[in-house]
Motif scaffolding. Structure first.
Motif, short mmCIF file in Angstrom:
data_model
loop_
_atom_site.label_atom_id
_atom_site.label_comp_id
_atom_site.label_asym_id
_atom_site.label_seq_id
_atom_site.Cartn_x
_atom_site.Cartn_y
_atom_site.Cartn_z
N LEU A 24 49.99 -6.15 9.24
CA LEU A 24 49.70 -4.79 8.77
C LEU A 24 49.18 -3.98 9.95
CD1 LEU A 24 47.69 -5.51 5.49
CD2 LEU A 24 50.08 -4.83 5.65
N ALA A 25 49.61 -2.74 10.04
CA ALA A 25 49.10 -1.84 11.06
C ALA A 25 48.71 -0.52 10.40
CB ALA A 25 50.15 -1.59 12.14
N ALA A 26 47.54 -0.02 10.74
CA ALA A 26 47.06 1.26 10.20
C ALA A 26 47.36 2.36 11.20
CB ALA A 26 45.56 1.20 9.93
N VAL A 27 47.79 3.49 10.67
CA VAL A 27 48.05 4.66 11.50
C VAL A 27 46.76 5.46 11.60
CG1 VAL A 27 49.42 6.76 11.72
CG2 VAL A 27 50.45 4.69 10.74
N ALA A 28 46.43 5.92 12.79
CA ALA A 28 45.21 6.70 12.99
C ALA A 28 45.25 7.96 12.14
CB ALA A 28 45.05 7.08 14.47
N SER A 29 44.11 8.34 11.61
CA SER A 29 44.04 9.50 10.73
C SER A 29 44.44 10.80 11.43
CB SER A 29 42.66 9.63 10.10
OG SER A 29 41.66 9.65 11.10
N ASP A 30 44.32 10.84 12.76
CA ASP A 30 44.74 12.04 13.49
C ASP A 30 46.23 11.99 13.85
OD1 ASP A 30 44.88 10.21 15.54
OD2 ASP A 30 43.33 11.15 16.78
N GLY A 31 46.89 10.90 13.45
CA GLY A 31 48.33 10.77 13.70
C GLY A 31 48.68 10.20 15.05
N TYR A 32 47.69 9.91 15.88
CA TYR A 32 47.95 9.39 17.21
C TYR A 32 47.49 7.94 17.30
CZ TYR A 32 48.71 14.22 18.45
OH TYR A 32 49.19 15.50 18.50
N GLY A 33 48.42 7.04 17.40
CA GLY A 33 48.09 5.64 17.59
C GLY A 33 48.07 4.85 16.30
N PHE A 34 47.94 3.55 16.48
CA PHE A 34 47.86 2.64 15.36
C PHE A 34 46.96 1.48 15.76
CE2 PHE A 34 51.23 1.02 17.98
CZ PHE A 34 51.08 -0.36 17.93
N ARG A 35 46.57 0.70 14.77
CA ARG A 35 45.72 -0.45 15.01
C ARG A 35 46.18 -1.60 14.12
NH1 ARG A 35 39.14 -0.55 14.88
NH2 ARG A 35 38.94 -2.63 15.75
N THR A 36 46.32 -2.75 14.71
CA THR A 36 46.65 -3.94 13.93
C THR A 36 45.44 -4.30 13.09
OG1 THR A 36 48.12 -4.73 15.67
CG2 THR A 36 47.38 -6.35 14.04
N ILE A 37 45.63 -4.36 11.79
CA ILE A 37 44.51 -4.74 10.93
C ILE A 37 44.69 -6.14 10.37
CG2 ILE A 37 43.70 -2.44 10.36
CD1 ILE A 37 45.30 -2.56 7.78
N LEU A 38 45.90 -6.65 10.41
CA LEU A 38 46.14 -8.02 9.97
C LEU A 38 47.40 -8.53 10.63
CD1 LEU A 38 45.34 -10.36 8.02
CD2 LEU A 38 46.84 -9.31 6.33
N ASN A 39 47.33 -9.68 11.23
CA ASN A 39 48.48 -10.32 11.85
C ASN A 39 48.22 -11.81 11.79
OD1 ASN A 39 50.94 -10.55 13.22
ND2 ASN A 39 49.89 -10.70 15.19
N ALA A 92 38.43 5.26 12.00
CA ALA A 92 39.34 6.12 12.75
C ALA A 92 40.79 5.93 12.30
CB ALA A 92 39.22 5.84 14.24
N PHE A 93 41.05 4.83 11.59
CA PHE A 93 42.40 4.52 11.16
C PHE A 93 42.49 4.58 9.64
CE2 PHE A 93 41.82 2.82 15.32
CZ PHE A 93 43.00 3.17 15.95
N ASP A 94 41.75 5.52 9.07
CA ASP A 94 41.71 5.66 7.62
C ASP A 94 42.68 6.72 7.15
OD1 ASP A 94 40.88 4.95 5.12
OD2 ASP A 94 39.11 6.25 5.13
N GLY A 95 43.89 6.67 7.70
CA GLY A 95 44.93 7.62 7.30
C GLY A 95 45.58 7.19 5.99
N ASP A 96 46.65 7.88 5.66
CA ASP A 96 47.34 7.62 4.40
C ASP A 96 48.36 6.50 4.47
OD1 ASP A 96 45.97 9.72 3.22
OD2 ASP A 96 47.51 11.18 3.75
N ALA A 97 48.74 6.07 5.68
CA ALA A 97 49.86 5.14 5.81
C ALA A 97 49.46 3.82 6.45
CB ALA A 97 50.97 5.78 6.62
N VAL A 98 50.08 2.75 5.96
CA VAL A 98 49.96 1.42 6.54
C VAL A 98 51.37 0.86 6.67
CG1 VAL A 98 49.13 -0.94 6.15
CG2 VAL A 98 47.67 0.98 5.56
N ALA A 99 51.67 0.29 7.82
CA ALA A 99 52.96 -0.36 8.04
C ALA A 99 52.81 -1.85 7.74
CB ALA A 99 53.42 -0.15 9.47
#
Length: 142
Positions: A60-75, A28-35
């Motif tokens: 690292l935080a991934a942005v949801a592919s629909d543009g709504y929300g993010f998920r911490t993938i590494l901290n 669900a967080f397979d968008g184009d951007a990672v913070a």
């Protein structure tokens, strides 16, 4: 291969989290951007009167592919092998006492994880050139 750690999540300032155990968990967080954000401490440089940066935390935080929300993938806190001469506590939250108590991963493991989760992504963050330098990587890889 990226190491698999059984980390605690959601992330807190005193724990390591790694939410990428399976590729399915990130669909669900397979968008184009990672913070990305890295924290650094000061360690002794090549001569006694110099200081250089050393990685102590990466997030690292991934942005949801629909543009709504993010998920911490590494901290995660990262083990600093060199002698720390400046903890930069006001920025990092790290000091000599809590450094010994916090779980951390080896630098090479952190580097591998960052490479995996940023591959093919647009990276966003503040002063990313400093983060790339302390990680010893380039983006996209050269």
């Amino acid at each position: 291969m990226v190491p698999s750690y059984g980390f605690i999540y959601p992330a807190t300032p005193h724990h390591t989290s790694f939410l990428g155990q399976t590729d399915a968990s990130l669909k669900a967080f397979d968008g184009d951007a990672v913070a990305m954000d890295c924290e650094m401490v000061g360690v002794k440089g090549c001569s006694d009167d110099t200081e250089r940066n050393a990685l102590c935390k990466v997030s690292l935080a991934a942005v949801a592919s629909d543009g709504y929300g993010f998920r911490t993938i590494l901290n995660t806190w990262v083990t600093v092998d060199d002698e720390i001469i400046d903890y930069r506590t006001a920025i990092t939250g790290l000091d000599a006492e809590n450094r010994c108590k916090l779980p951390s991963i080896p630098f090479r493991d952190a580097q591998l994880m960052v490479r995996k989760f940023t591959s093919g992504k647009i990276l966003v963050g503040h002063a990313l050139e400093n983060d790339f330098q302390v990680l010893g990587i380039s983006h996209p890889p050269s």
